[in-house]
Design a protein around this motif. Structure first.
Motif, PDB file in Angstrom:
ATOM      1  N   VAL A 188       1.085  -1.411  -0.489  1.00 52.58           N
ATOM      2  CA  VAL A 188       0.397   0.368  -0.405  1.00 52.58           C
ATOM      3  C   VAL A 188       0.866   1.420   0.045  1.00 52.58           C
ATOM      4  O   VAL A 188       2.347   1.127   0.880  1.00 52.58           O
ATOM      5  CB  VAL A 188      -1.292  -0.039   1.070  1.00 52.58           C
ATOM      6  CG1 VAL A 188      -2.019   1.121   1.529  1.00 52.58           C
ATOM      7  CG2 VAL A 188      -2.113  -0.759   1.159  1.00 52.58           C
ATOM      8  N   TYR A 189       0.723   2.061  -0.678  1.00 58.63           N
ATOM      9  CA  TYR A 189       1.625   3.240  -0.958  1.00 58.63           C
ATOM     10  C   TYR A 189       0.669   4.832  -1.352  1.00 58.63           C
ATOM     11  O   TYR A 189      -0.148   4.557  -1.064  1.00 58.63           O
ATOM     12  CB  TYR A 189       2.359   3.376  -2.850  1.00 58.63           C
ATOM     13  CG  TYR A 189       2.621   1.904  -2.319  1.00 58.63           C
ATOM     14  CD1 TYR A 189       4.099   1.078  -2.370  1.00 58.63           C
ATOM     15  CD2 TYR A 189       2.434   0.658  -3.319  1.00 58.63           C
ATOM     16  CE1 TYR A 189       4.761  -0.011  -2.475  1.00 58.63           C
ATOM     17  CE2 TYR A 189       3.154  -0.118  -3.210  1.00 58.63           C
ATOM     18  CZ  TYR A 189       4.157  -1.004  -2.893  1.00 58.63           C
ATOM     19  OH  TYR A 189       4.181  -1.663  -3.221  1.00 58.63           O
ATOM     20  N   VAL A 190       1.247   5.072  -0.947  1.00 55.07           N
ATOM     21  CA  VAL A 190       0.675   6.703  -1.101  1.00 55.07           C
ATOM     22  C   VAL A 190       1.581   7.672  -1.627  1.00 55.07           C
ATOM     23  O   VAL A 190       3.239   7.969  -1.688  1.00 55.07           O
ATOM     24  CB  VAL A 190      -0.021   6.991   0.072  1.00 55.07           C
ATOM     25  CG1 VAL A 190       1.770   7.406   1.273  1.00 55.07           C
ATOM     26  CG2 VAL A 190      -0.353   8.809   0.378  1.00 55.07           C
ATOM     27  N   ALA A 191       1.022   8.216  -2.705  1.00 52.93           N
ATOM     28  CA  ALA A 191       1.546  10.052  -3.023  1.00 52.93           C
ATOM     29  C   ALA A 191       1.018  10.935  -3.343  1.00 52.93           C
ATOM     30  O   ALA A 191      -0.431  11.663  -3.449  1.00 52.93           O
ATOM     31  CB  ALA A 191       2.302   9.352  -5.163  1.00 52.93           C
ATOM     32  N   GLY A 192       1.377  12.125  -3.835  1.00 57.96           N
ATOM     33  CA  GLY A 192       1.056  13.355  -3.607  1.00 57.96           C
ATOM     34  C   GLY A 192       2.034  14.514  -4.598  1.00 57.96           C
ATOM     35  O   GLY A 192       3.569  14.415  -4.114  1.00 57.96           O
ATOM     36  N   LEU A 193       1.103  15.699  -5.314  1.00 62.24           N
ATOM     37  CA  LEU A 193       1.520  16.433  -5.790  1.00 62.24           C
ATOM     38  C   LEU A 193       0.870  17.298  -4.589  1.00 62.24           C
ATOM     39  O   LEU A 193       0.037  17.927  -4.832  1.00 62.24           O
ATOM     40  CB  LEU A 193       0.853  17.280  -6.579  1.00 62.24           C
ATOM     41  CG  LEU A 193       1.258  18.333  -7.645  1.00 62.24           C
ATOM     42  CD1 LEU A 193       2.478  18.141  -8.537  1.00 62.24           C
ATOM     43  CD2 LEU A 193       0.246  18.539  -8.796  1.00 62.24           C
ATOM     44  N   SER A 194       2.105  18.942  -4.841  1.00 64.49           N
ATOM     45  CA  SER A 194       1.726  20.181  -4.383  1.00 64.49           C
ATOM     46  C   SER A 194       2.187  20.130  -2.355  1.00 64.49           C
ATOM     47  O   SER A 194       2.068  19.044  -1.663  1.00 64.49           O
ATOM     48  CB  SER A 194       1.479  21.040  -4.881  1.00 64.49           C
ATOM     49  OG  SER A 194       1.582  22.158  -4.141  1.00 64.49           O
ATOM     50  N   ALA A 195       0.602  20.005  -2.839  1.00 68.86           N
ATOM     51  CA  ALA A 195       0.042  20.183  -1.278  1.00 68.86           C
ATOM     52  C   ALA A 195      -0.757  18.432  -0.741  1.00 68.86           C
ATOM     53  O   ALA A 195      -0.120  18.706   0.278  1.00 68.86           O
ATOM     54  CB  ALA A 195      -1.180  21.188  -0.587  1.00 68.86           C
ATOM     55  N   GLY A 196      -0.555  17.703  -2.125  1.00 68.54           N
ATOM     56  CA  GLY A 196      -0.597  16.393  -1.664  1.00 68.54           C
ATOM     57  C   GLY A 196       0.255  15.810  -2.011  1.00 68.54           C
ATOM     58  O   GLY A 196       0.415  14.601  -0.437  1.00 68.54           O
ATOM     59  N   GLY A 197       1.288  16.452  -2.317  1.00 76.76           N
ATOM     60  CA  GLY A 197       3.438  15.823  -1.067  1.00 76.76           C
ATOM     61  C   GLY A 197       2.933  15.730  -0.303  1.00 76.76           C
ATOM     62  O   GLY A 197       3.728  14.951   0.510  1.00 76.76           O
ATOM     63  N   ALA A 198       3.224  17.212   0.450  1.00 76.16           N
ATOM     64  CA  ALA A 198       3.046  17.691   1.719  1.00 76.16           C
ATOM     65  C   ALA A 198       2.427  16.764   2.518  1.00 76.16           C
ATOM     66  O   ALA A 198       2.467  15.526   4.272  1.00 76.16           O
ATOM     67  CB  ALA A 198       3.331  18.641   2.365  1.00 76.16           C
ATOM     68  N   ALA A 199       0.437  16.516   2.006  1.00 79.43           N
ATOM     69  CA  ALA A 199       0.300  15.585   3.216  1.00 79.43           C
ATOM     70  C   ALA A 199       0.141  14.018   2.824  1.00 79.43           C
ATOM     71  O   ALA A 199      -0.064  13.173   3.665  1.00 79.43           O
ATOM     72  CB  ALA A 199      -1.776  15.702   2.073  1.00 79.43           C
ATOM     73  N   ALA A 200       1.207  13.473   2.076  1.00 84.02           N
ATOM     74  CA  ALA A 200       1.214  12.142   2.127  1.00 84.02           C
ATOM     75  C   ALA A 200       2.769  12.436   2.329  1.00 84.02           C
ATOM     76  O   ALA A 200       2.281  10.532   3.603  1.00 84.02           O
ATOM     77  CB  ALA A 200       2.249  11.953   0.454  1.00 84.02           C
ATOM     78  N   ALA A 201       3.931  13.037   2.612  1.00 81.01           N
ATOM     79  CA  ALA A 201       4.524  13.154   3.957  1.00 81.01           C
ATOM     80  C   ALA A 201       3.952  12.666   5.206  1.00 81.01           C
ATOM     81  O   ALA A 201       4.799  12.408   6.298  1.00 81.01           O
ATOM     82  CB  ALA A 201       5.384  14.514   3.713  1.00 81.01           C
ATOM     83  N   ILE A 202       3.143  13.850   5.565  1.00 76.66           N
ATOM     84  CA  ILE A 202       2.051  13.672   6.614  1.00 76.66           C
ATOM     85  C   ILE A 202       2.059  12.446   7.100  1.00 76.66           C
ATOM     86  O   ILE A 202       2.021  11.346   7.681  1.00 76.66           O
ATOM     87  CB  ILE A 202       0.816  14.223   7.594  1.00 76.66           C
ATOM     88  CG1 ILE A 202       1.433  15.954   7.219  1.00 76.66           C
ATOM     89  CG2 ILE A 202       0.356  13.766   8.146  1.00 76.66           C
ATOM     90  CD1 ILE A 202       0.451  17.280   7.202  1.00 76.66           C
ATOM     91  N   MET A 203       1.033  10.896   5.982  1.00 75.67           N
ATOM     92  CA  MET A 203       0.752  10.166   6.124  1.00 75.67           C
ATOM     93  C   MET A 203       1.586   9.007   6.279  1.00 75.67           C
ATOM     94  O   MET A 203       1.971   8.166   7.088  1.00 75.67           O
ATOM     95  CB  MET A 203      -0.777  10.167   5.148  1.00 75.67           C
ATOM     96  CG  MET A 203      -1.696  10.749   4.582  1.00 75.67           C
ATOM     97  SD  MET A 203      -2.620  10.628   6.058  1.00 75.67           S
ATOM     98  CE  MET A 203      -3.068   9.183   6.241  1.00 75.67           C
ATOM     99  N   ALA A 204       3.349   9.363   5.228  1.00 78.49           N
ATOM    100  CA  ALA A 204       3.530   8.692   6.031  1.00 78.49           C
ATOM    101  C   ALA A 204       4.589   8.262   7.594  1.00 78.49           C
ATOM    102  O   ALA A 204       4.760   7.372   7.875  1.00 78.49           O
ATOM    103  CB  ALA A 204       4.855   8.143   4.920  1.00 78.49           C
ATOM    104  N   ALA A 205       4.575   9.309   7.504  1.00 80.19           N
ATOM    105  CA  ALA A 205       4.702   9.664   9.421  1.00 80.19           C
ATOM    106  C   ALA A 205       4.690   9.353  10.099  1.00 80.19           C
ATOM    107  O   ALA A 205       3.915   8.320  11.075  1.00 80.19           O
ATOM    108  CB  ALA A 205       5.458  11.196   9.220  1.00 80.19           C
ATOM    109  N   GLU A 206       3.097   9.372   9.984  1.00 82.00           N
ATOM    110  CA  GLU A 206       2.217   9.338  11.257  1.00 82.00           C
ATOM    111  C   GLU A 206       1.350   7.807  10.710  1.00 82.00           C
ATOM    112  O   GLU A 206       1.023   7.096  11.895  1.00 82.00           O
ATOM    113  CB  GLU A 206       0.803  10.240  11.077  1.00 82.00           C
ATOM    114  CG  GLU A 206       1.512  11.473  10.792  1.00 82.00           C
ATOM    115  CD  GLU A 206       2.209  11.441  12.705  1.00 82.00           C
ATOM    116  OE1 GLU A 206       1.345  11.346  13.592  1.00 82.00           O
ATOM    117  OE2 GLU A 206       2.943  11.935  13.175  1.00 82.00           O
TER     118      GLU A 206
END
Length: 355
Positions: A188-206
């Motif tokens: 299961v993977y998560v990816a995003g662009l710009s604000a979505g990229g920042a949100a993806a970074a949060i999801m990976a960390a949390e």
């Protein structure tokens, strides 16, 4: 009917091709009192398992696989869905690829500001790759009521924490999609662009217990801002990233001509990931040129066993746009390199350790 007997009957009906009856029984509609419920596998919100020593889960996978075989799935399906949880309701689109079957991977794609799931799907062409490689894609939809520009609120403390705000909603979509479609919880993977990229970074960390890898395109590191003013400053000059307790393998893409989110943010994502690795990493640099003639620098960081945990792409003459995307979507640059394909290459090398 006892639970074990119910599962045996579900499997028998599935094998006999009586799929509607098997589905009804599995959902608890085949016999009074036979409802089968999903429960959290652990108290810290890990991936959802099913009761009865995995019998329900195996039966559901068998049913999904048989249904897929019978229908053929000659065409992919793009369906509107919604998730209801303690933190509220969120809509999303789910792409089920051609030839869909149980145990496929899942990619959660988080769009940028002023985008929609439909737009993001067109621009990244991730659904085309899903048909080619074989994986499901979920596209959560940020509403204008949550943010007037439809940005994920990555800069708000309440939306940076596990089991709160937007992270809880996105995790809910992820868990539900995996369970309902019998997908592989280790891919299961998560990816995003710009604000979505920042949100993806949060999801990976949390949620390192859900995501096996993360892709961040033109985004920012987790916890780098705590309010809108801090967000605007970080977008221009970076900030202080919050280190994750556990490294989730990460691949980043950033253009050196990005005037919306400065390239320094990609460097800070990589630096935070390197610290979270907790081991010495060997870094290799490669300068190359894509088919379009555009040059890029690719940096990889691997552990002592040679496993690449971090990958950074810095692309020359690229602005704030998805590299290699389709011109039919917004915030894309068709010149490449192909960020979607490279992300999937990186993602599929990584599995979640569930031990």
């Amino acid at each position: 009917m006892a639970l074990s007997s119910t599962m045996a009957e579900v499997l028998r009906l599935t094998q006999a091709g009586r799929l509607m009856e098997a589905t009804a029984l599995l959902q608890g509609n085949g016999e009074p009192g036979s409802e089968i419920k999903a429960v959290p596998s652990n108290s810290d919100g890990g991936l959802i398992d099913l009761v009865a020593d995995g019998d329900v889960w195996r039966a559901k996978k068998a049913l999904i696989a048989r249904t897929s075989d019978d229908t053929g799935d000659a065409q992919g399906r793009f369906d509107e869905r919604s998730y209801d949880g303690p933190e509220g309701t969120i809509e999303y689109l789910l792409y089920r690829p051609k030839g869909a079957e149980a145990d496929m991977p899942l990619v959660v794609m988080l769009h940028g500001c002023n985008q929609s799931p439909e737009d993001f799907a067109r621009g990244t062409r991730m659904n085309d790759l899903a048909d080619e490689i074989g994986f499901f894609v979920a596209y959560p939809r940020q509403s204008s009521s949550a943010n007037p520009q439809k940005c994920w609120n990555w800069f708000k403390p309440g939306d940076q924490q596990r089991d709160h705000g937007e992270p809880a909603l996105l995790a809910g979509i992820t868990r539900t999609t995996v369970m309902d479609n019998g997908l592989d919880p280790t891919r299961v993977y998560v990816a995003g662009l710009s604000a979505g990229g920042a949100a993806a970074a949060i999801m990976a960390a949390e949620y390192p217990d859900i995501f096996a890898a993360v892709g961040i395109h033109s985004g920012l590191a987790c916890g780098i801002a705590q309010n809108l003013a801090g967000a605007l400053k970080a977008m221009k000059s970076g900030g202080i990233a919050r280190d994750a307790q556990r490294l989730v393998p990460v691949i980043t893409f950033h253009g050196n001509r990005d005037t919306t989110v400065h390239e320094v943010n990609s460097q800070q994502i990589i630096a935070a990931a390197s610290r979270s690795a907790g081991v010495k990493l060997e870094v290799r640099l490669e300068r190359s040129c894509g088919a379009s003639g555009r040059q890029y620098m690719r940096s990889t960081s691997a552990d002592a066993s040679g496993v690449e945990l971090i990958e950074q792409w810095t692309i020359e003459d690229l602005g704030h746009a998805w590299s290699g995307g389709s011109a039919t979507g917004s915030f894309t640059d068709p010149s490449g390199p192909n960020a979607s394909r490279e992300m999937m290459r990186f993602f599929l090398k990584h599995y979640l350790d569930q031990d």
